[in-house]
Design a protein around this motif. Sequence first.
Motif, PDB file in Angstrom:
ATOM      1  N   LEU A 198      96.513 -26.794 -12.288  1.00 40.59           N
ATOM      2  CA  LEU A 198      95.727 -26.054 -13.272  1.00 40.59           C
ATOM      3  C   LEU A 198      95.198 -24.772 -12.643  1.00 40.59           C
ATOM      4  N   THR A 199      95.091 -23.744 -13.463  1.00 41.57           N
ATOM      5  CA  THR A 199      94.619 -22.452 -12.977  1.00 41.57           C
ATOM      6  C   THR A 199      93.512 -21.931 -13.893  1.00 41.57           C
ATOM      7  N   ALA A 252      85.343 -17.816 -17.094  1.00 40.38           N
ATOM      8  CA  ALA A 252      86.480 -18.563 -16.550  1.00 40.38           C
ATOM      9  C   ALA A 252      87.033 -19.491 -17.624  1.00 40.38           C
ATOM     10  N   LEU A 253      88.337 -19.427 -17.848  1.00 36.24           N
ATOM     11  CA  LEU A 253      88.995 -20.217 -18.885  1.00 36.24           C
ATOM     12  C   LEU A 253      90.151 -21.006 -18.271  1.00 36.24           C
ATOM     13  N   ALA A 254      90.155 -22.306 -18.481  1.00 36.14           N
ATOM     14  CA  ALA A 254      91.163 -23.174 -17.860  1.00 36.14           C
ATOM     15  C   ALA A 254      92.527 -22.956 -18.483  1.00 36.14           C
ATOM     16  N   ALA A 298      86.097 -34.720 -12.530  1.00 34.55           N
ATOM     17  CA  ALA A 298      87.097 -34.265 -11.566  1.00 34.55           C
ATOM     18  C   ALA A 298      87.644 -32.900 -11.973  1.00 34.55           C
ATOM     19  N   LEU A 299      87.882 -32.716 -13.270  1.00 35.95           N
ATOM     20  CA  LEU A 299      88.389 -31.438 -13.765  1.00 35.95           C
ATOM     21  C   LEU A 299      87.366 -30.331 -13.541  1.00 35.95           C
ATOM     22  N   THR A 300      86.104 -30.614 -13.841  1.00 35.98           N
ATOM     23  CA  THR A 300      85.033 -29.632 -13.658  1.00 35.98           C
ATOM     24  C   THR A 300      84.895 -29.232 -12.201  1.00 35.98           C
ATOM     25  N   GLU A 320      87.615 -23.503  -7.850  1.00 37.01           N
ATOM     26  CA  GLU A 320      88.566 -22.397  -7.959  1.00 37.01           C
ATOM     27  C   GLU A 320      87.851 -21.119  -8.406  1.00 37.01           C
ATOM     28  N   ALA A 321      86.949 -21.248  -9.373  1.00 33.03           N
ATOM     29  CA  ALA A 321      86.218 -20.087  -9.872  1.00 33.03           C
ATOM     30  C   ALA A 321      85.351 -19.473  -8.773  1.00 33.03           C
TER      31      ALA A 321
END
Length: 407
Positions: A160-161, A180-182, A209-211, A217-218
Amino acid sequence: MKSAISDLSVLVTDDSLTQRQYAKELCQDLGVSSLYDAANGVDALEVLDANSVDVILIDLEMPIMDGVELIRSIAQKKLNSSVIILSAKDPILIASVGTMAEADGLHVIGTFQKPLLADVLQCSLLRFIQDSKVSAEPKKANDNEVTALELSEALANRDLTLAFQPKLTTQGLLLRGVEALARWRHPTKGMISPAVFIELAERHGMIDALTHYLLEEAFKHKRSWQQYGLRFHLAFNLSPLSLADADLVDWLCKMANDYGIAPAEVTFEVTENALLGELASAIRTLARLRLKGFHIAIDDYGTGFANAQQLSRVPATELKIDRSLVHSAAVRPQQKTILASTVDLAKNLKLTTVAEGVETEEDYKILLDLGVDLVQGYYFAKPMFPDDLLAWVKTGLSQLRKQQEHK
């Protein structure tokens, strides 16, 4: 069509004998053979307890138990009946009750002002039949449908980016921050909508986990931008489920410290619907975030049910006005009035106003006239991957300003 309608069972609920009889005659003329009637909500519930009813016509103004109370009772009892809502009152009130009923989980096939017309009733009953067929059909597999296992693997493989969309000052178009947008590009299924995989993460216990992954990354990107001398704000969306995590605030503070990010340069966005859940828990987390120096934005304002009283309880610093209130406000007087009152409300609450989903010059001019603080949308810049964002900051932003100067 008549033969299909003839298989339906309908309950007419109205305290007026004349109106009840009139609605029943309309149903009979359309071929409905199984008809019931009730003079108030209490009588209607007795009918529903004893009979299976497909569609209920509900008048809002009734004694003993009015239509609103009846709708709530039907929802609480989890009855499968669909409803048509009727009233002699203004259409906005009737539509509002319809929205309430849908929020309670009911299938609303019509909201109408009295008198009920035959063709309107026929269309509603046919809509019920069509909707019933669709819900009964086995769902076809979507080529882009993804599973929890695929999302779990994507997280493990760091597939994921993030893309970033600029937030600009309405006056002067200065860059104040980015949201920031996944993004998830599946190796065989292409781009997967964030609405799909975020809901999947929430449903299968992977949202934390996703958060954690996306925020890290952000922060990496923000640290990199700071090294270039770029200190604009970073906005990041938090799931309502995350607000119940007692360890969230401490973890966020540690992350900011580890990456050298000033909390004052980070805004966490939460949807207004997050205020409808565990309010105390949500406010506790948001208050702690504010105490640590982070900013809080109420996102998508105008799409849910938050009101001024709820907003006043939340330690927010920013109100993000949803596209649905912004787009076409220039040509819709009522919408413009609602938009203007929303901006005034935010100002009175000392909140920074951000209009999202700005797509046209007309939208922008209205926001400029109303004194909105920040704007975000495709009219200015689409979400961009990090390298593209840097290139846009260097050249695209100045070009945008020049274009506006010549308009």
